[in-house]
Design a protein around this motif. Structure first.
Motif, mmCIF file in Angstrom:
data_model
loop_
_atom_site.group_PDB
_atom_site.id
_atom_site.type_symbol
_atom_site.label_atom_id
_atom_site.label_comp_id
_atom_site.label_asym_id
_atom_site.label_seq_id
_atom_site.Cartn_x
_atom_site.Cartn_y
_atom_site.Cartn_z
ATOM 1 N N ASP A 142 0.850 -1.183 0.000
ATOM 2 C CA ASP A 142 0.000 0.000 0.000
ATOM 3 C C ASP A 142 0.887 1.234 0.000
ATOM 4 O OD1 ASP A 142 -1.849 1.990 0.306
ATOM 5 O OD2 ASP A 142 -2.690 1.253 2.196
ATOM 6 N N ASP A 143 1.058 1.852 -1.180
ATOM 7 C CA ASP A 143 1.970 2.988 -1.294
ATOM 8 C C ASP A 143 1.483 4.218 -0.531
ATOM 9 O OD1 ASP A 143 3.859 1.687 -2.793
ATOM 10 O OD2 ASP A 143 2.981 2.257 -4.712
ATOM 11 N N SER A 144 0.195 4.272 -0.203
ATOM 12 C CA SER A 144 -0.297 5.420 0.558
ATOM 13 C C SER A 144 0.295 5.448 1.969
ATOM 14 C CB SER A 144 -1.833 5.389 0.639
ATOM 15 O OG SER A 144 -2.284 4.297 1.428
ATOM 16 N N LYS A 145 0.799 4.286 2.446
ATOM 17 C CA LYS A 145 1.426 4.212 3.773
ATOM 18 C C LYS A 145 2.939 4.370 3.704
ATOM 19 C CE LYS A 145 -2.006 1.523 6.355
ATOM 20 N NZ LYS A 145 -3.093 1.532 5.397
ATOM 21 N N LYS A 198 -5.931 9.107 0.824
ATOM 22 C CA LYS A 198 -6.318 7.706 0.806
ATOM 23 C C LYS A 198 -6.082 7.062 -0.559
ATOM 24 C CE LYS A 198 -9.854 8.367 4.362
ATOM 25 N NZ LYS A 198 -11.290 8.227 4.730
ATOM 26 N N ASP A 199 -5.975 7.872 -1.597
ATOM 27 C CA ASP A 199 -5.784 7.355 -2.946
ATOM 28 C C ASP A 199 -4.287 7.159 -3.205
ATOM 29 O OD1 ASP A 199 -5.786 6.684 -5.583
ATOM 30 O OD2 ASP A 199 -6.917 8.424 -6.269
ATOM 31 N N PRO A 200 -3.821 5.895 -3.361
ATOM 32 C CA PRO A 200 -2.383 5.661 -3.580
ATOM 33 C C PRO A 200 -1.859 6.258 -4.874
ATOM 34 C CG PRO A 200 -3.649 3.638 -3.932
ATOM 35 C CD PRO A 200 -4.595 4.643 -3.330
ATOM 36 N N LYS A 201 -2.761 6.547 -5.828
ATOM 37 C CA LYS A 201 -2.312 7.141 -7.093
ATOM 38 C C LYS A 201 -1.652 8.494 -6.864
ATOM 39 C CE LYS A 201 -5.980 7.362 -9.720
ATOM 40 N NZ LYS A 201 -7.011 7.031 -8.745
ATOM 41 N N ILE A 202 -2.186 9.251 -5.918
ATOM 42 C CA ILE A 202 -1.646 10.586 -5.650
ATOM 43 C C ILE A 202 -0.219 10.479 -5.130
ATOM 44 C CG2 ILE A 202 -1.924 12.680 -4.272
ATOM 45 C CD1 ILE A 202 -4.924 12.167 -4.265
ATOM 46 N N VAL A 203 -0.007 9.531 -4.210
ATOM 47 C CA VAL A 203 1.331 9.335 -3.669
ATOM 48 C C VAL A 203 2.287 8.876 -4.764
ATOM 49 C CG1 VAL A 203 2.722 8.036 -2.016
ATOM 50 C CG2 VAL A 203 0.447 8.811 -1.364
ATOM 51 N N LYS A 204 1.818 7.976 -5.623
ATOM 52 C CA LYS A 204 2.667 7.458 -6.703
ATOM 53 C C LYS A 204 3.108 8.562 -7.646
ATOM 54 C CE LYS A 204 0.576 2.827 -6.782
ATOM 55 N NZ LYS A 204 1.743 2.045 -6.347
ATOM 56 N N ILE A 205 2.176 9.402 -8.088
ATOM 57 C CA ILE A 205 2.523 10.434 -9.069
ATOM 58 C C ILE A 205 3.407 11.508 -8.446
ATOM 59 C CG2 ILE A 205 0.430 11.796 -8.669
ATOM 60 C CD1 ILE A 205 2.259 11.278 -12.034
ATOM 61 N N VAL A 206 3.111 11.904 -7.193
ATOM 62 C CA VAL A 206 3.921 12.931 -6.535
ATOM 63 C C VAL A 206 5.338 12.421 -6.286
ATOM 64 C CG1 VAL A 206 4.219 14.298 -4.444
ATOM 65 C CG2 VAL A 206 1.963 14.115 -5.486
ATOM 66 N N MET A 207 5.446 11.203 -5.724
ATOM 67 C CA MET A 207 6.766 10.642 -5.444
ATOM 68 C C MET A 207 7.527 10.352 -6.733
ATOM 69 S SD MET A 207 6.389 8.106 -2.148
ATOM 70 C CE MET A 207 8.175 7.941 -2.044
ATOM 71 N N MET A 366 7.263 3.965 -9.763
ATOM 72 C CA MET A 366 6.085 4.682 -9.273
ATOM 73 C C MET A 366 5.248 5.218 -10.432
ATOM 74 S SD MET A 366 5.684 5.009 -5.910
ATOM 75 C CE MET A 366 6.577 4.820 -4.365
ATOM 76 N N LEU A 367 5.894 5.820 -11.413
ATOM 77 C CA LEU A 367 5.169 6.388 -12.558
ATOM 78 C C LEU A 367 4.531 5.288 -13.402
ATOM 79 C CD1 LEU A 367 7.703 9.173 -13.618
ATOM 80 C CD2 LEU A 367 5.527 9.468 -12.415
ATOM 81 N N THR A 368 5.216 4.154 -13.541
ATOM 82 C CA THR A 368 4.649 3.025 -14.291
ATOM 83 C C THR A 368 3.416 2.474 -13.597
ATOM 84 O OG1 THR A 368 6.847 2.414 -15.121
ATOM 85 C CG2 THR A 368 5.132 0.738 -15.236
ATOM 86 N N GLU A 369 3.504 2.327 -12.267
ATOM 87 C CA GLU A 369 2.359 1.835 -11.501
ATOM 88 C C GLU A 369 1.190 2.813 -11.583
ATOM 89 O OE1 GLU A 369 3.764 1.096 -7.573
ATOM 90 O OE2 GLU A 369 5.159 -0.461 -8.198
ATOM 91 N N TYR A 370 1.494 4.104 -11.541
ATOM 92 C CA TYR A 370 0.441 5.111 -11.679
ATOM 93 C C TYR A 370 -0.250 4.977 -13.041
ATOM 94 C CZ TYR A 370 -1.723 9.680 -12.424
ATOM 95 O OH TYR A 370 -2.612 10.681 -12.722
ATOM 96 N N TYR A 371 0.537 4.817 -14.098
ATOM 97 C CA TYR A 371 -0.013 4.673 -15.446
ATOM 98 C C TYR A 371 -0.898 3.427 -15.561
ATOM 99 C CZ TYR A 371 -0.125 3.463 -20.403
ATOM 100 O OH TYR A 371 -0.543 3.085 -21.656
ATOM 101 N N LEU A 372 -0.446 2.310 -14.969
ATOM 102 C CA LEU A 372 -1.217 1.069 -15.051
ATOM 103 C C LEU A 372 -2.538 1.174 -14.293
ATOM 104 C CD1 LEU A 372 1.657 -1.558 -14.627
ATOM 105 C CD2 LEU A 372 0.425 -0.956 -16.722
ATOM 106 N N ILE A 373 -2.510 1.853 -13.138
ATOM 107 C CA ILE A 373 -3.744 2.034 -12.363
ATOM 108 C C ILE A 373 -4.740 2.887 -13.142
ATOM 109 C CG2 ILE A 373 -4.742 3.090 -10.296
ATOM 110 C CD1 ILE A 373 -2.210 2.318 -8.788
ATOM 111 N N VAL A 374 -4.258 3.989 -13.717
ATOM 112 C CA VAL A 374 -5.131 4.866 -14.516
ATOM 113 C C VAL A 374 -5.682 4.111 -15.713
ATOM 114 C CG1 VAL A 374 -5.178 6.926 -15.969
ATOM 115 C CG2 VAL A 374 -3.979 6.974 -13.781
ATOM 116 N N LYS A 375 -4.835 3.297 -16.351
ATOM 117 C CA LYS A 375 -5.268 2.530 -17.515
ATOM 118 C C LYS A 375 -6.348 1.521 -17.142
ATOM 119 C CE LYS A 375 -3.346 -0.121 -21.382
ATOM 120 N NZ LYS A 375 -2.105 -0.720 -21.963
ATOM 121 N N ARG A 376 -6.160 0.832 -16.005
ATOM 122 C CA ARG A 376 -7.177 -0.146 -15.542
ATOM 123 C C ARG A 376 -8.482 0.562 -15.194
ATOM 124 N NH1 ARG A 376 -2.806 -2.659 -12.755
ATOM 125 N NH2 ARG A 376 -3.421 -1.572 -10.842
#
Length: 382
Positions: A142-145, A198-207, A366-376
Motif C-alpha cells: 500500500d503505497d499510501s502508507k 487515501k488514494d495511492p495514485k496521488i502518492v505514486k505520481i507525486v513521489m 512509481m510512474l509506471t504503476e500510476y499509469y497502469l492504475i489509470v489505464k485499468r
C-alpha cells in the motif's frame, strides 16, 4: 495527555485492535531492549568521535569547552535526548495496537533499514534507497502508507546521525536554527495533507515525479559532473550576512519540508539550493542532517495519529537503521578514511551514482504503476 490517546483518534476506516496487557509488556520489553543495545553502541561511537575522529578532522585539535564547541555539544545532547524521548514514547504508545503488517519478513526489512541508515550516513540518502528496496522485495503493498512509514521509521536514526557529525563541522548557529525551523514547519504542514490522502495514485505520481527531479539534481551536484557548484556570493559558512540569502533559503527549506512529508529525501535538493546560495558543501551536511531528522518528528506524529504507516516495518527500520548509521561511521569515516587513508571523494562518488540509479528506478516504478492504475480504471469505466 494527548499522546497517550493517540491511537484512539484515528481518522481512517481501519479497525483498531489492541493486544493484551501481557503481550504489550513483552513487546515493550523486547523493543526497548533492542533500542537499549543500540544506545550502548551509539555511546561508544560518540566516545570514538570525540576522542579519535574529532582531533583527526580538526588537524590534531582536541575537543575543548570553548563557546563554539560548547554550543555544538549542547546541540548533540539535544539531538540524542530527542531520539531517546521519541523512541520511548513511540513504543509505549503504538505497541498497544496490533500490527497492521504482521506478515512482514523481519530479516529483509531489518536489512533494508540497516542499508538505509548506512547510505544516509555517507551522504547518499535513505528515503530513496529504502523505498527502492521495499518495492524491489515487495515488502510494501500500500503505497499510501509509504510516506508515513519512512517518516516514522527514520527520525531516530537521523537524529543520532546528526549527533555524530554536527560537532565536527563549523556552521553559523543562526543559519542552522532558522533553516531547521523552516524545514520542521514545512514538514508539519505537509504531513497534515499527506496523512489524509487515501488514494495511492496521488502518492505514486507525486513521489514518482519528485524523485525523478531529485535524481536529476543529484546528477547536477555530483562531484564528477559539477554543474551545480558553490557560488561566491557571500559567507560560505553563514547566510545571515545578506538578508535576501537567508530569506530565500527559509522559503526553499519550508517547501522542502513539505515534500519530505511525501517520502522525498532532503539531501539532494538541500545540497543544490544551498550551493546556489553560496554555502560550502561541507556546511550543508549538518543543516541537512539536523533539518531532516527533527522535521520527521512532527510529521511522524500526524502519521501515527491517523495510522497511515506500517507499524512492524517502521519498528524494524527504526532500530536497524541506527546500527547502519553506526556501522557507516565506524567503517567508512573512522576505519577507511582515517585509518586506511581512503579517498573520501572517490568512495562517495561511486555510492552517489548507485543512489542515483536506485532513485531513478523508484521513480520510474512509481510512474509506471500510476499509469497502469489509470489505464485499468479507464477500462473499468468503459
Amino acid at each position: 495527555m494527548e499522546l497517550e490517546n493517540i491511537e484512539l483518534s484515528h481518522t481512517n476506516t481501519e479497525k483498531t485492535e489492541f493486544v493484551s496487557k501481557s503481550d504489550y509488556k513483552k513487546r515493550f520489553t523486547f523493543w526497548m531492549m533492542l533500542f537499549g543495545i543500540a544506545l550502548v553502541v551509539v555511546t561508544c561511537s560518540l566516545l570514538i568521535n570525540y576522542l579519535v575522529f574529532y582531533p583527526w578532522k580538526n588537524n590534531g585539535k582536541k575537543f575543548s569547552w570553548s563557546s563554539e564547541e560548547l554550543i555544538a555539544f549542547i546541540i548533540v545532547i539535544f539531538l540524542l535526548l530527542s531520539a531517546i524521548i521519541f523512541c520511548i514514547l513511540y513504543f509505549w504508545i503504538t505497541l498497544r495496537v496490533k500490527y497492521n503488517d504482521p506478515n512482514q519478513n523481519k530479516y529483509i526489512v531489518g536489512a533494508t533499514g540497516f542499508t538505509g541508515g548506512f547510505t544516509d550516513t555517507i551522504g547518499v540518502g535513505s528515503f530513496g534507497v529504502i523505498t527502492g528496496l521495499l518495492k524491489a522485495t515487495k515488502s510494501i503493498k500500500d503505497d499510501s502508507k509509504l510516506p508515513g512509514t519512512l517518516n516514522v521509521a527514520l527520525g531516530v536514526s537521523a537524529l543520532i546521525e546528526s549527533a555524530l557529525f554536527v560537532g565536527a563541522i563549523k556552521v553559523n548557529t543562526t543559519t542552522l536554527f532558522v533553516l531547521v525551523g523552516a524545514v520542521i514547519a514545512g514538514t508539519f504542514v505537509g504531513s497534515l495533507f499527506v496523512s489524509k490522502i487515501k488514494d495511492p495514485k496521488i502518492v505514486k505520481i507525486v513521489m514518482g515525479v519528485t524523485l525523478f527531479f531529485v535524481a536529476i539534481l543529484m546528477i547536477l551536484t555530483h562531484p564528477q559532473v559539477n554543474v551545480i557548484n558553490t557560488s561566491d556570493i557571500g559567507d560560505k559558512t553563514s547566510l545571515i550576512d545578506k538578508p535576501w540569502r537567508i530569506i530565500v533559503a527559509t522559503v526553499v527549506f519550508f517547501f522542502l519540508g513539505m515534500i519530505q512529508s511525501f517520502g522525498i529525501g532532503l539531501y539532494a535538493p538541500a545540497m543544490a539550493s544551498l550551493s546556489f546560495l553560496g554555502l560550502d558543501q561541507q556546511v550543508v551536511f549538518p543543516i541537512m542532517a539536523c533539518g531532516s531528522s527533527l522535521c520527521m518528528l512532527p510529521a511522524a506524529y500526524s502519521f501515527i495519529k491517523r495510522k497511515k504507516y506500517l507499524q512492524l516495518t517502521a519498528n524494524l527500520i527504526m532500530i536497524w537503521s541506527i546500527f547502519g548509521v553506526v556501522a557507516a561511521f565506524l567503517l567508512v569515516f573512522v576505519g577507511l578514511q582515517m585509518g586506511a587513508g581512503m579517498d573520501e571523494q572517490m568512495f562517495n562518488s561511486v555510492l552517489k551514482w548507485l543512489a542515483i540509479t536506485v532513485i531513478f528506478y523508484v521513480s520510474i516504478s512509481m510512474l509506471t504503476e500510476y499509469y497502469l492504475i489509470v489505464k485499468r480504471t479507464k477500462k473499468t469505466n468503459i
